[in-house]
Every structure is written in structure tokens, then in C-alpha cells.
Design a protein around this motif. Sequence first.
Motif, mmCIF file in Angstrom:
data_model
loop_
_atom_site.group_PDB
_atom_site.id
_atom_site.type_symbol
_atom_site.label_atom_id
_atom_site.label_comp_id
_atom_site.label_asym_id
_atom_site.label_seq_id
_atom_site.Cartn_x
_atom_site.Cartn_y
_atom_site.Cartn_z
ATOM 1 N N ALA A 98 3.720 -48.105 -15.271
ATOM 2 C CA ALA A 98 4.597 -47.636 -16.339
ATOM 3 C C ALA A 98 4.502 -46.131 -16.562
ATOM 4 N N ALA A 99 3.357 -45.556 -16.279
ATOM 5 C CA ALA A 99 3.113 -44.124 -16.487
ATOM 6 C C ALA A 99 2.416 -43.580 -15.238
ATOM 7 N N PRO A 100 3.188 -43.394 -14.146
ATOM 8 C CA PRO A 100 2.579 -43.119 -12.847
ATOM 9 C C PRO A 100 2.253 -41.662 -12.525
ATOM 10 N N THR A 101 2.417 -40.763 -13.479
ATOM 11 C CA THR A 101 2.059 -39.366 -13.217
ATOM 12 C C THR A 101 1.111 -38.870 -14.306
ATOM 13 N N MET A 102 0.385 -37.824 -13.977
ATOM 14 C CA MET A 102 -0.562 -37.259 -14.933
ATOM 15 C C MET A 102 0.157 -36.794 -16.202
ATOM 16 N N SER A 103 1.362 -36.268 -16.058
ATOM 17 C CA SER A 103 2.117 -35.765 -17.207
ATOM 18 C C SER A 103 2.526 -36.856 -18.181
ATOM 19 N N CYS A 104 2.637 -38.084 -17.696
ATOM 20 C CA CYS A 104 3.047 -39.196 -18.571
ATOM 21 C C CYS A 104 2.109 -39.371 -19.760
ATOM 22 N N TYR A 105 0.881 -38.994 -19.593
ATOM 23 C CA TYR A 105 -0.120 -39.291 -20.617
ATOM 24 C C TYR A 105 -0.066 -38.324 -21.797
ATOM 25 N N THR A 106 0.827 -37.336 -21.723
ATOM 26 C CA THR A 106 1.050 -36.504 -22.906
ATOM 27 C C THR A 106 1.782 -37.311 -23.976
ATOM 28 N N ARG A 107 2.479 -38.395 -23.586
ATOM 29 C CA ARG A 107 3.185 -39.240 -24.567
ATOM 30 C C ARG A 107 2.268 -40.281 -25.190
ATOM 31 N N VAL A 108 1.126 -40.571 -24.573
ATOM 32 C CA VAL A 108 0.255 -41.633 -25.073
ATOM 33 C C VAL A 108 -0.641 -41.065 -26.182
ATOM 34 N N ARG A 109 0.004 -40.859 -27.324
ATOM 35 C CA ARG A 109 -0.700 -40.356 -28.506
ATOM 36 C C ARG A 109 0.062 -40.811 -29.742
ATOM 37 N N ALA A 110 -0.626 -40.848 -30.837
ATOM 38 C CA ALA A 110 -0.032 -41.331 -32.087
ATOM 39 C C ALA A 110 1.190 -40.519 -32.482
ATOM 40 N N TRP A 111 2.135 -41.193 -33.061
ATOM 41 C CA TRP A 111 3.358 -40.636 -33.616
ATOM 42 C C TRP A 111 4.271 -39.986 -32.575
ATOM 43 N N SER A 112 4.148 -40.415 -31.325
ATOM 44 C CA SER A 112 4.988 -39.880 -30.250
ATOM 45 C C SER A 112 6.112 -40.844 -29.881
ATOM 46 N N TRP A 113 6.188 -41.977 -30.541
ATOM 47 C CA TRP A 113 7.121 -43.073 -30.246
ATOM 48 C C TRP A 113 6.761 -43.787 -28.962
ATOM 49 N N ALA A 114 5.620 -43.479 -28.392
ATOM 50 C CA ALA A 114 5.093 -44.212 -27.239
ATOM 51 C C ALA A 114 3.871 -44.987 -27.720
ATOM 52 N N PRO A 115 3.620 -46.151 -27.139
ATOM 53 C CA PRO A 115 2.485 -46.943 -27.605
ATOM 54 C C PRO A 115 1.138 -46.357 -27.184
ATOM 55 N N THR A 116 0.144 -46.567 -28.018
ATOM 56 C CA THR A 116 -1.225 -46.158 -27.717
ATOM 57 C C THR A 116 -2.150 -47.360 -27.582
ATOM 58 N N HIS A 117 -1.672 -48.527 -28.037
ATOM 59 C CA HIS A 117 -2.464 -49.760 -27.982
ATOM 60 C C HIS A 117 -1.581 -50.910 -27.504
ATOM 61 N N ALA A 118 -2.200 -51.941 -26.989
ATOM 62 C CA ALA A 118 -1.488 -53.142 -26.533
ATOM 63 C C ALA A 118 -1.134 -53.977 -27.761
ATOM 64 N N THR A 119 0.009 -53.674 -28.352
ATOM 65 C CA THR A 119 0.424 -54.318 -29.590
ATOM 66 C C THR A 119 1.833 -54.878 -29.447
ATOM 67 N N PHE A 120 2.167 -55.759 -30.383
ATOM 68 C CA PHE A 120 3.456 -56.422 -30.410
ATOM 69 C C PHE A 120 3.949 -56.441 -31.838
ATOM 70 N N GLY A 121 5.236 -56.219 -32.027
ATOM 71 C CA GLY A 121 5.794 -56.293 -33.364
ATOM 72 C C GLY A 121 7.299 -56.499 -33.326
ATOM 73 N N GLU A 122 7.797 -57.215 -34.323
ATOM 74 C CA GLU A 122 9.227 -57.430 -34.426
ATOM 75 C C GLU A 122 9.851 -56.201 -35.080
ATOM 76 N N GLU A 123 10.821 -55.617 -34.387
ATOM 77 C CA GLU A 123 11.508 -54.410 -34.871
ATOM 78 C C GLU A 123 10.533 -53.265 -35.173
ATOM 79 N N ASN A 124 9.456 -53.178 -34.423
ATOM 80 C CA ASN A 124 8.429 -52.171 -34.670
ATOM 81 C C ASN A 124 8.414 -51.169 -33.521
ATOM 82 N N ARG A 125 8.892 -49.965 -33.782
ATOM 83 C CA ARG A 125 8.991 -48.939 -32.747
ATOM 84 C C ARG A 125 7.658 -48.268 -32.415
#
Length: 188
Positions: free
Chosen positions: A50-77
Amino acid sequence: DGAANGGHFNHSLWGAAGNAFVSDGGGLSRDAEKWVSGILEHSKGLQALAAPTMSCYTRVRAWSWAPTHATFGEENRTAAIRAKVGGEKGTYLEWRAPSATASPYLVLAGALAAGMAGLQQGGTPVPVQGSAYESTAAPEAKSLPKTLHESLEALEADAILRGALGDRFVRWFLQVKRHELQDLDEDK
């Protein structure tokens, strides 16, 4: 410093009876829950696809609209998997981990492998309430890898993904990605 490019994977599972992710009551079906459980269970290894380049990991942080944990939610962005519930044609899952640099073919293959494993193994995901970025929202959720190196190690260790994708492909993929990391380290 804002949000980076996502390549979210929206999907549902259809059969002769229609959308398998919809229950008779109109909510998420048991099959949808099991499918989500499979993706969450294998999320660390899936992160390499899903994130195959080193640059992808700049999105893996809080409040970036990208997930940081393996979570699930209904209508939860903020969750890794967002369930959209809207009847037969409007119910689907949005796996939010893939970035715009991910191969859609590998994302599809990984999601199918993990989802099918979930259907076979069962499981019931606990929906996160509120922001998945808050540690109290889902304290049991696994943290997603924060580097490509961590993701590659997780993919290498995931027997289900290795079996579905094929050992030969996984060995090749790991070799190429580790070589890219080595080249980037040498350029510093």
C-alpha cells in the motif's frame, strides 16, 4: 506539511445474491466484518504493498487523513478501513492505507488475500469511535509501520500474504525495495 496523496481502495464483495457486505437489516454483514478482520490482521504486511516508497511514510502520521493504526470505523475518515453503509449498491469498504504510488494490482491482490483469510478465520472488528488518532479510541489497535523497512519486514514475515502472492514474487519485491532503500541511503 499537509495531507499527502492517497490512493484509497474502495471495494465490495458481490455474489449471486448481491452485495455480500450488506446484512438483511441493511447494515454491515458478518462477511464484511470477517473481511475487515482479515485486512486488519495483515495490515502490517499489506503496508508494504500500500505504501511502497520511502516517501509514502510522510503520510503515516496523525491528522494527515491517512491511517496510523489498524482500525475500522463506520463513516470514520481517520480509520484504516472506513465502512460506507448505504444499501445494496452503496455499501462498501474504503481501505485508506494505499498511497497514490501503490500499484492498484498489488493493492487488489493484497486486499483479496487478507480479506479471504478473514472470511476463513473469522473475527469481529471493534469499530473505533471518534478519532482513530487518539490513543484512547482504539487502545488494542496495532500501529502501522512507520517506515518502508518496517513494512518490508512485516510482509516477509506474513505467511498468508507470502502464500497468496507467491514466495517468488515476494522475494523479488523485497529485493527490489531493499535495493531502492540502499540506493537512497547511499545518496545522503
